[in-house]
Design a protein around this motif. Structure first.
Motif, PDB file in Angstrom:
ATOM      1  N   LEU A   1      30.879 -49.018 -47.883  1.00 43.16           N
ATOM      2  CA  LEU A   1      31.110 -49.751 -49.135  1.00 43.16           C
ATOM      3  C   LEU A   1      29.911 -49.606 -50.074  1.00 43.16           C
ATOM      4  CD1 LEU A   1      32.903 -52.953 -47.799  1.00 43.16           C
ATOM      5  CD2 LEU A   1      33.937 -50.898 -48.801  1.00 43.16           C
TER       6      LEU A   1
ATOM      7  N   ASN B   1      31.498 -37.968 -61.949  1.00 46.10           N
ATOM      8  CA  ASN B   1      30.583 -38.802 -61.190  1.00 46.10           C
ATOM      9  C   ASN B   1      30.086 -38.039 -59.968  1.00 46.10           C
ATOM     10  OD1 ASN B   1      32.148 -39.574 -58.683  1.00 46.10           O
ATOM     11  ND2 ASN B   1      33.588 -40.297 -60.252  1.00 46.10           N
TER      12      ASN B   1
ATOM     13  N   LYS C   1      30.485 -43.524 -56.897  1.00 50.89           N
ATOM     14  CA  LYS C   1      31.589 -43.238 -57.828  1.00 50.89           C
ATOM     15  C   LYS C   1      31.265 -43.712 -59.246  1.00 50.89           C
ATOM     16  CE  LYS C   1      34.959 -43.934 -54.088  1.00 50.89           C
ATOM     17  NZ  LYS C   1      35.950 -44.905 -53.533  1.00 50.89           N
TER      18      LYS C   1
ATOM     19  N   LEU D   1      34.625 -51.485 -60.554  1.00 48.56           N
ATOM     20  CA  LEU D   1      35.016 -50.640 -61.691  1.00 48.56           C
ATOM     21  C   LEU D   1      36.438 -50.993 -62.129  1.00 48.56           C
ATOM     22  CD1 LEU D   1      33.608 -47.132 -60.660  1.00 48.56           C
ATOM     23  CD2 LEU D   1      32.490 -48.958 -61.957  1.00 48.56           C
TER      24      LEU D   1
ATOM     25  N   ARG E   1      38.558 -48.816 -63.499  1.00 47.57           N
ATOM     26  CA  ARG E   1      39.467 -47.678 -63.341  1.00 47.57           C
ATOM     27  C   ARG E   1      39.970 -47.557 -61.905  1.00 47.57           C
ATOM     28  NH1 ARG E   1      37.092 -43.545 -60.614  1.00 47.57           N
ATOM     29  NH2 ARG E   1      34.824 -43.488 -60.480  1.00 47.57           N
TER      30      ARG E   1
ATOM     31  N   LYS F   1      40.084 -34.254 -59.581  1.00 45.09           N
ATOM     32  CA  LYS F   1      39.360 -35.371 -60.198  1.00 45.09           C
ATOM     33  C   LYS F   1      40.259 -36.183 -61.140  1.00 45.09           C
ATOM     34  CE  LYS F   1      35.086 -32.624 -60.152  1.00 45.09           C
ATOM     35  NZ  LYS F   1      34.154 -31.831 -61.005  1.00 45.09           N
ATOM     36  N   ALA F   2      41.391 -35.607 -61.514  1.00 43.04           N
ATOM     37  CA  ALA F   2      42.306 -36.289 -62.432  1.00 43.04           C
ATOM     38  C   ALA F   2      43.488 -36.931 -61.709  1.00 43.04           C
ATOM     39  CB  ALA F   2      42.818 -35.298 -63.484  1.00 43.04           C
TER      40      ALA F   2
ATOM     41  N   PRO G   1      37.701 -48.306 -57.311  1.00 45.88           N
ATOM     42  CA  PRO G   1      36.341 -48.424 -56.770  1.00 45.88           C
ATOM     43  C   PRO G   1      35.826 -49.848 -57.002  1.00 45.88           C
ATOM     44  CG  PRO G   1      36.551 -46.444 -58.116  1.00 45.88           C
ATOM     45  CD  PRO G   1      37.791 -47.272 -58.353  1.00 45.88           C
ATOM     46  N   LEU G   2      35.008 -50.331 -56.101  1.00 41.88           N
ATOM     47  CA  LEU G   2      34.506 -51.703 -56.208  1.00 41.88           C
ATOM     48  C   LEU G   2      33.714 -51.886 -57.495  1.00 41.88           C
ATOM     49  CD1 LEU G   2      33.322 -52.197 -52.507  1.00 41.88           C
ATOM     50  CD2 LEU G   2      35.548 -52.724 -53.545  1.00 41.88           C
TER      51      LEU G   2
ATOM     52  N   ASP H   1      30.292 -46.497 -51.938  1.00 40.36           N
ATOM     53  CA  ASP H   1      31.289 -46.560 -53.016  1.00 40.36           C
ATOM     54  C   ASP H   1      30.632 -46.520 -54.394  1.00 40.36           C
ATOM     55  OD1 ASP H   1      34.261 -46.824 -53.057  1.00 40.36           O
ATOM     56  OD2 ASP H   1      33.811 -48.478 -54.427  1.00 40.36           O
TER      57      ASP H   1
ATOM     58  N   LEU I   1      38.459 -50.896 -48.738  1.00 40.73           N
ATOM     59  CA  LEU I   1      38.193 -51.227 -50.142  1.00 40.73           C
ATOM     60  C   LEU I   1      38.954 -52.501 -50.543  1.00 40.73           C
ATOM     61  CD1 LEU I   1      38.216 -47.666 -51.786  1.00 40.73           C
ATOM     62  CD2 LEU I   1      36.261 -49.201 -51.547  1.00 40.73           C
TER      63      LEU I   1
ATOM     64  N   LEU J   1      39.168 -33.462 -69.200  1.00 39.91           N
ATOM     65  CA  LEU J   1      39.066 -34.927 -69.218  1.00 39.91           C
ATOM     66  C   LEU J   1      37.995 -35.361 -70.211  1.00 39.91           C
ATOM     67  CD1 LEU J   1      39.311 -35.821 -65.391  1.00 39.91           C
ATOM     68  CD2 LEU J   1      41.144 -35.592 -67.088  1.00 39.91           C
TER      69      LEU J   1
ATOM     70  N   ARG K   1      36.120 -38.087 -69.889  1.00 34.77           N
ATOM     71  CA  ARG K   1      35.019 -38.790 -69.238  1.00 34.77           C
ATOM     72  C   ARG K   1      34.016 -37.795 -68.629  1.00 34.77           C
ATOM     73  NH1 ARG K   1      35.404 -38.555 -63.720  1.00 34.77           N
ATOM     74  NH2 ARG K   1      37.427 -37.975 -62.840  1.00 34.77           N
TER      75      ARG K   1
ATOM     76  N   GLU L   1      40.480 -45.163 -58.491  1.00 33.10           N
ATOM     77  CA  GLU L   1      39.724 -44.047 -57.923  1.00 33.10           C
ATOM     78  C   GLU L   1      40.564 -42.786 -57.973  1.00 33.10           C
ATOM     79  OE1 GLU L   1      38.605 -44.217 -53.804  1.00 33.10           O
ATOM     80  OE2 GLU L   1      40.627 -44.676 -53.136  1.00 33.10           O
ATOM     81  N   ASN L   2      39.903 -41.636 -57.919  1.00 36.04           N
ATOM     82  CA  ASN L   2      40.632 -40.379 -57.897  1.00 36.04           C
ATOM     83  C   ASN L   2      40.492 -39.740 -56.514  1.00 36.04           C
ATOM     84  OD1 ASN L   2      38.442 -38.239 -57.880  1.00 36.04           O
ATOM     85  ND2 ASN L   2      37.848 -39.365 -59.731  1.00 36.04           N
TER      86      ASN L   2
ATOM     87  N   ALA M   1      30.088 -38.711 -56.829  1.00 31.53           N
ATOM     88  CA  ALA M   1      30.922 -38.690 -55.621  1.00 31.53           C
ATOM     89  C   ALA M   1      31.904 -37.514 -55.670  1.00 31.53           C
ATOM     90  CB  ALA M   1      31.672 -40.015 -55.479  1.00 31.53           C
ATOM     91  N   GLU M   2      32.619 -37.383 -56.781  1.00 40.12           N
ATOM     92  CA  GLU M   2      33.580 -36.273 -56.886  1.00 40.12           C
ATOM     93  C   GLU M   2      32.842 -34.929 -56.963  1.00 40.12           C
ATOM     94  OE1 GLU M   2      35.915 -37.329 -60.337  1.00 40.12           O
ATOM     95  OE2 GLU M   2      34.158 -37.314 -61.642  1.00 40.12           O
TER      96      GLU M   2
ATOM     97  N   GLU N   1      36.903 -38.050 -55.365  1.00 37.25           N
ATOM     98  CA  GLU N   1      35.851 -38.949 -54.875  1.00 37.25           C
ATOM     99  C   GLU N   1      36.283 -39.633 -53.573  1.00 37.25           C
ATOM    100  OE1 GLU N   1      35.165 -41.547 -58.229  1.00 37.25           O
ATOM    101  OE2 GLU N   1      37.234 -42.275 -58.209  1.00 37.25           O
TER     102      GLU N   1
END
Lengths: 209, 209
Positions: free
Chosen positions: A12, A34, A18, B29, B31, B18-19, B26-27, A15, B142, A29, A31, B33-34, A36-37, B37
């Motif tokens: 966690l 990050n 991300k 956030l 958005r 990623k999309a 995600p904790l 996490d 999560l 995209l 954005r 998660e993808n 992580a990806e 990640e």
């Protein structure tokens, strides 16, 4: 349950990677990507590049190096590779972060992951050098597919890219650098780099020594 | 350059993962998660859980299975594990997608990655079963740290979660299920699951058989 909980706490904590954003955007995209990806993508790039890895490289260990190498950024954030000042202080902060985060894992597990993180940092093994080559190549490959996006946003010149990523990529995966060098030349002719004295470079990136 | 270009084409195709968004956030956030990640995080969870893996499990291969297992979603998108209808058709579409995408890699490399993808799907080896356990556990972990976020958004009951993720997690990593079963019970008492006939369940998720 008591033996499992520290592992859950660790995953966690991870996490948070991300939420660490980089200078590069995923293709198509709005954005930024990050860390992580990014870590997933470079692990896949390492696996894909196995035919071009120097003969002694253990790809399984390269994958492990790449999966853990950015975890220190959870405390420090990502720093674009073209920032020159304060590199040592940032590395020390990342080292403290890695020790804190991997220290959440009990027993030998945390120590092993911290050793992998340090091996990547030291860049002294063929695996770590190959991992560095892959890590440095990926944002260039994204930029080459995206009209030089982060180079232009940050005012990074072609000469600066070549000087910064050329040596580690050549050291870790010579065939990859041969490919990239030619592609970077093409991109330079296409005008996909920042100007030498771009305003973005002056404000966002410190002066080269 | 001609031998390197297919690898570059492949890794840029993978950028699309990623999309692909999932049901879990995600904790901390806003958005979702993808899948890219997520793939990184479960690879790290597998490594961290090595002390609890059945003795014959090769963690390096588990990591490879997890890194590739969601790549078919580039063409199909992610489907929440609690969707019941159309599972076979979706799996066939993912299989076609995996064949297309791994087919971008020349030589043995693409075939090896497709074989890993298929090994995960078949869940017939200890490594694949351990990988499934890790993949199914992560969104639950999560949710357990996020007041049942995706369970509540989709109206998924405690009984449904236990029935869907319990068997594969128990089969692949018994100690992980012992931990999770107790945590899920606690979460149920805390009201972190959807109601039995929640509107979200009726509209977004098909009926159980």
């Amino acid at each position: 349950m008591t033996r499992m909980q520290p592992i859950v706490d660790f995953i966690l904590e991870l996490d948070k990677l991300k939420a660490v954003t980089r200078a590069t955007r995923p293709l198509g995209l709005d954005r930024y990507e990050n860390s992580a990806e990014h870590s997933w993508q470079i692990a896949m790039l390492a696996v894909s590049l196995e035919p071009f890895a120097p003969g002694e490289v253990d790809i399984d260990r390269v994958v492990h190096l790449l999966l853990v190498h950015d975890i220190g950024e959870i405390d420090t954030g990502d720093t674009i590779v073209y920032a020159e000042d304060g590199w040592e202080a940032r590395k020390a902060a990342e080292r403290a972060a890695a020790a804190r985060i991997f220290g959440l894992l009990p027993g030998a597990g945390g120590a092993q992951l911290l050793a992998l993180w340090q091996e990547f940092e030291d860049a002294a093994t063929p695996e770590a050098r190959f991992a560095h080559a892959v890590d440095r190549a990926m944002p260039a490959l994204l930029n080459l597919a995206n009209a030089g996006q982060s180079w232009r946003e940050h005012g990074i010149t072609h000469a600066r890219v070549v000087a910064r990523i050329g040596p580690p990529i050549r050291a870790g995966c010579p065939a990859l650098w041969s490919y990239l060098e030619a592609r970077l030349d093409q991109a330079n002719r296409a005008g996909w780099f920042g100007a030498r004295d771009g305003a973005a470079a002056a404000t966002r990136i410190s002066q080269e020594p």
